[in-house]
Structure formats: C-alpha cells, structure tokens
Enzyme design. Sequence first.
Site, PDB file in Angstrom:
ATOM      1  CB  CYS A   4      -0.916  -0.024   1.218  1.00 12.67           C
ATOM      2  SG  CYS A   4      -2.149   1.310   1.259  1.00 12.67           S
ATOM      3  CB  CYS A   5       3.916   2.177   1.940  1.00 13.14           C
ATOM      4  SG  CYS A   5       3.339   2.387   3.637  1.00 13.14           S
ATOM      5  CB  CYS A  56      -2.246   7.014   5.793  1.00 19.21           C
ATOM      6  SG  CYS A  56      -1.419   7.340   4.217  1.00 19.21           S
ATOM      7  CB  CYS A  60      -0.935   3.921   8.840  1.00 19.18           C
ATOM      8  SG  CYS A  60      -1.479   2.778   7.551  1.00 19.18           S
ATOM      9  CB  CYS A  89       6.366   4.182   4.411  1.00 20.29           C
ATOM     10  SG  CYS A  89       7.144   5.778   4.091  1.00 20.29           S
TER      11      CYS A  89
END
Length: 262
Positions: free
Chosen positions: A122-123, A204, A207, A232
């Site tokens: 996702c990162c 985010c 997170c 990340c």
Amino acid sequence: MSAIDLHARPSADFEAKLTATRRVLQEAQVAHGAAFVTQAHSLGAEDMVVGHLIDALGLDIPAFVLETGRLHPETLALLERLRAEARRPIEVMHPREEAVVHFVAREGLDAMYRSIDLRKACCDIRKMEPLARALEGKQAWITGLRREQSGARADVPLVDRSNAERLKYNPLAEWTWGDVWHYIREHQVPYNPLHDEFFPSIGCAPCTRAISLGEDFRAGRWWWEDEAAKECGLHVAQEDDPVAVSALPISRLSPIAERSPS
C-alpha cells in the site's frame, strides 16, 4: 494543553542549530538551483518549520506533498492553507488511480492491517511511486528528518551523500522536538491540530494513532507491527534510489510476492 505549551523548550545551543539550518538550506539552492532541488513536505511540524525557513530566507525551493488518498481531514485542511499562503510552488502528488483501484479491489481498503507485506505494498502505491515522480530529474531533496525521531534515524546527517545520484538535505537533523516547537511558537507557524491531540508523527489516517506518555516518538505509526518495521520506505538507507520504483509497471507494483522490503 497545546503541543506548543507541552513541548516548546529550546535546547541551550538552539541559535547555533538555527544558524546551521539556514546555511544548509541556502547551500542547497546555491548548489543545485531551484529547478533541481525540492522539499518533501509531510505537513508535519518539522516540515512546517523547514517550509517557513525557506520562505523566510527568500529561497525559490519548491515543495511537494504526497496526498495518498488516506490522509486525515485535519491534514488536508492544512494542505489547503499551505497552498494558499506559501510564496513558492507546492505540488500535490497523488497515487496512480488505476494502481489504487486494483489494489483495493483485490486486497480491501484496509489491507495494511493484515500483514507487513500488504502494508508496504500500500505504501509503495500511495507513497513510493508518487515520490519517485516528484524526485524525477532532481539532484537533491530536503526533508524534516531528525536524529531524535527514532533509532533508525539516529545517525541522520545534515547532508546525506550516500546516494550517488541524489543528495538528501536534512536541515533539522540536530534539532530536538523542543526546538521544533520553540520555533513554531516564536514565528507563529501554523501546524496540524492533531499534534495537540498527542500525534507527534502523522501519516495516513488508518496507520496513525495518538501516543501515550512514555511511548516512542513513532509508536503511533503502524502500531500493530514490530518496531523494526516502522518505515514506509521513504527514508530507508538501503534503498538505492526511490526513483527506481517509477520504472516498475503497475502490474509489478501489485503482486505481494514480488515486492522487496521497503
């Protein structure tokens, strides 16, 4: 109590640090020119200070913000204020929509909670690939990294020359958290109100959480993971160059089994 009230305690050598920071920023523009250096702006307290210093020094260094699509409303509001008030260009980098749609359709919106590999994937899509585009053609970039932020950042230099292709300037490397908030108080620098709610490090929304007294500075980032995994990929030393991510087609950004640690 506000973050300013809680933290604004300058170190004894703050003025010397401030002088060094100004010198680093001026050297960055002189060495590379405004077209070849940029500030990576996270909208966190450190980067608000760096941005304020760039403006105060009259430098023409632009900035970019990674708008991942999962930022807190407070962060997005600060971004709009920054763009309205800054005297320099602020570029907003978004992830590629196709990559996001495919990832969410396959793994779910909150896949990051299921495994470290999924979180890093996702990162990669929301941060690393847009970062690569933002840095394309640049000789140098400026960050708000500080040695005090975490053990992984304890050796952050003022100028990181470890990447042969691109210098990384870290003008606040020597600053304490108290120095950051002292500067914010003295110069009335706007900041994310989440800092007042015990969010020292803001990423985010899914997170990031507030931290408790005595917890590590970055304890609120990916708090469900092992401490050693809490990066990340934006500032991991073993990465040769974040621009390398941009060379990967979308099909290679998606399958988890094909991703290397970031």
